[in-house]
Design a protein around this motif. Structure first.
Motif, PDB file in Angstrom:
ATOM      1  N   ARG A   6     -20.829  97.603 -10.532  1.00  0.00           N
ATOM      2  CA  ARG A   6     -21.774  98.727 -10.676  1.00  0.00           C
ATOM      3  C   ARG A   6     -21.020 100.013 -10.979  1.00  0.00           C
ATOM      4  O   ARG A   6     -19.813 100.142 -10.742  1.00  0.00           O
ATOM      5  N   ALA A   8     -21.785 104.010  -9.869  1.00  0.00           N
ATOM      6  CA  ALA A   8     -22.660 104.642  -8.869  1.00  0.00           C
ATOM      7  C   ALA A   8     -22.478 106.157  -8.846  1.00  0.00           C
ATOM      8  O   ALA A   8     -21.969 106.721  -7.882  1.00  0.00           O
ATOM      9  N   PRO A   9     -22.891 106.850  -9.892  1.00  0.00           N
ATOM     10  CA  PRO A   9     -22.693 108.302  -9.932  1.00  0.00           C
ATOM     11  C   PRO A   9     -23.684 109.061  -9.045  1.00  0.00           C
ATOM     12  O   PRO A   9     -24.764 108.556  -8.737  1.00  0.00           O
ATOM     13  N   SER A  10     -23.281 110.253  -8.642  1.00  0.00           N
ATOM     14  CA  SER A  10     -24.185 111.165  -7.934  1.00  0.00           C
ATOM     15  C   SER A  10     -24.668 112.203  -8.936  1.00  0.00           C
ATOM     16  O   SER A  10     -23.845 112.825  -9.611  1.00  0.00           O
ATOM     17  N   GLU A  42     -26.551 107.617  -6.706  1.00  0.00           N
ATOM     18  CA  GLU A  42     -26.228 108.020  -5.331  1.00  0.00           C
ATOM     19  C   GLU A  42     -26.726 109.452  -5.103  1.00  0.00           C
ATOM     20  O   GLU A  42     -25.965 110.408  -5.119  1.00  0.00           O
ATOM     21  N   TYR A 201     -22.133 108.726   2.893  1.00  0.00           N
ATOM     22  CA  TYR A 201     -21.670 107.844   1.819  1.00  0.00           C
ATOM     23  C   TYR A 201     -21.115 106.498   2.319  1.00  0.00           C
ATOM     24  O   TYR A 201     -21.496 105.451   1.801  1.00  0.00           O
ATOM     25  N   VAL A 205     -22.905 103.165   0.973  1.00  0.00           N
ATOM     26  CA  VAL A 205     -22.220 102.406  -0.086  1.00  0.00           C
ATOM     27  C   VAL A 205     -22.074 100.926   0.278  1.00  0.00           C
ATOM     28  O   VAL A 205     -22.282 100.050  -0.567  1.00  0.00           O
ATOM     29  N   ARG A 219     -14.024 101.554  -9.156  1.00  0.00           N
ATOM     30  CA  ARG A 219     -14.127 102.995  -8.901  1.00  0.00           C
ATOM     31  C   ARG A 219     -12.736 103.621  -8.953  1.00  0.00           C
ATOM     32  O   ARG A 219     -11.727 102.918  -9.053  1.00  0.00           O
ATOM     33  N   LEU A 223     -10.604 106.683  -4.097  1.00  0.00           N
ATOM     34  CA  LEU A 223     -11.344 106.035  -3.001  1.00  0.00           C
ATOM     35  C   LEU A 223     -10.582 104.860  -2.384  1.00  0.00           C
ATOM     36  O   LEU A 223     -11.095 104.179  -1.496  1.00  0.00           O
TER      37      LEU A 223
END
Ligand code: GLU
Length: 286
Positions: A6, A8-10, A42, A201, A205, A219, A223
């Motif tokens: 995936r 998963a941007p904010s 997100e 988060y 997540v 990612r 992270l």
């Protein structure tokens, strides 16, 4: 195992080249594994997320040539799931309410040396434990909720049996949870935030990756150190182990990591100026 990943941007600002690299890396890994690429928005931090940024995310990703199944998962639609998980951790006696402000934490950590910075972990300052004696019975609306790391480790027993596979270019291979590192290098992390009033988060997540059937999270390497937190929460919540692929970070001409906050040039700006998706790929070395 079926490959699912995936992006998963904010939606807190326009996507930049770093996001393009992340989305394209995930997309291409899915293609190489004849797997699936999913999108997740997100948008948990409702004070900073905007529908116009979300619309721009879709436009930028389509322009880059990406496709994904609809409907797209939104963090804001999953508050019940996060609340259930918090309840479960509460029943296990692993969480407590916390009213500390940043200043409270700084004061508690730096005394007696005035002004010293508290030690940093992957979730920010390592919490000094001021509210650790409190129980959820005296939780007041507007407080944060923290994980009691020592209790969590005691509950799980030997945590070195919880491992994960790193498939990215850095620290490739099998990693294991380390109790010492979790106590001294991570500490009592925040699982729900007062200013957001919902899951933080780290909690969302792991629940969302599990719900979307993600087999490998792709990612940025920023992270990498948070992965131990995610593996720990998977163990506590009986969620499946997944693999992680942390890719290199895209930097500007001064070597600084691109960030939405600093005015990294938006993908949409390149688009307006007549660059092609191929130009962007070349710029980020794809
Ligand atoms: N929303 C996060 C970000 O934009 C994604 C983190 C993740 O992929 O786990 O950095």
């Amino acid at each position: 195992m079926h490959y699912v990943t995936r992006f998963a941007p904010s939606p807190t600002g326009p996507l930049h080249l770093g996001h393009a690299y992340s989305a394209l890396t995930a997309y291409e890994r899915a293609k190489a594994h004849t797997g699936m690429f999913l999108l997740r928005i997100e948008d948990g931090d409702t004070s900073r997320c905007r529908p116009e940024w979300e619309a721009l995310i879709y436009a930028d990703l389509r322009w880059l040539g990406l496709h994904w199944p609809e409907p797209v998962l939104h963090v804001t639609a999953r508050e019940d799931i996060y609340a259930n998980a918090l309840n479960r951790l509460h029943e296990l006696g692993l969480i407590y309410p916390c009213s500390c402000t940043r200043r409270d934490i700084q004061t508690a950590m730096s005394a007696p040396q005035e002004g010293a910075e508290p030690p940093m972990g992957p979730d920010g300052w390592i919490y000094p434990g001021t509210c650790r004696h409190r129980t959820m019975r005296d939780f007041r609306l507007g407080e944060a909720i923290r994980l009691n790391m020592a209790n969590a480790l005691e509950y799980l027993g030997d945590v070195s049996r919880f491992s994960w596979n790193e498939t990215g270019p850095f620290e490739t291979g099998t990693h294991r949870l380390d109790a010492d590192q979790l106590i001294h290098g991570v500490g009592d992390i925040v699982l729900a935030r007062k200013e957001i009033g919902t899951a933080a988060y780290h909690l969302s997540v792991v629940l969302d990756d599990a719900a979307q059937g993600i087999s490998e999270a792709v990612r940025g390497a920023d992270l990498m150190q948070a992965t131990q937190i995610h593996r720990l929460l998977q163990a506590l919540l009986d969620l499946p182990e997944i693999a992680y692929h942390h890719h290199r970070l895209i930097r500007d001409e001064h070597g600084k990591r691109l960030a939405k906050r600093s005015d990294a040039k938006a993908i949409s700006k390149f688009r307006e100026e007549g660059y092609s998706p191929e130009d962007l790929r070349a710029m980020i070395g794809l």
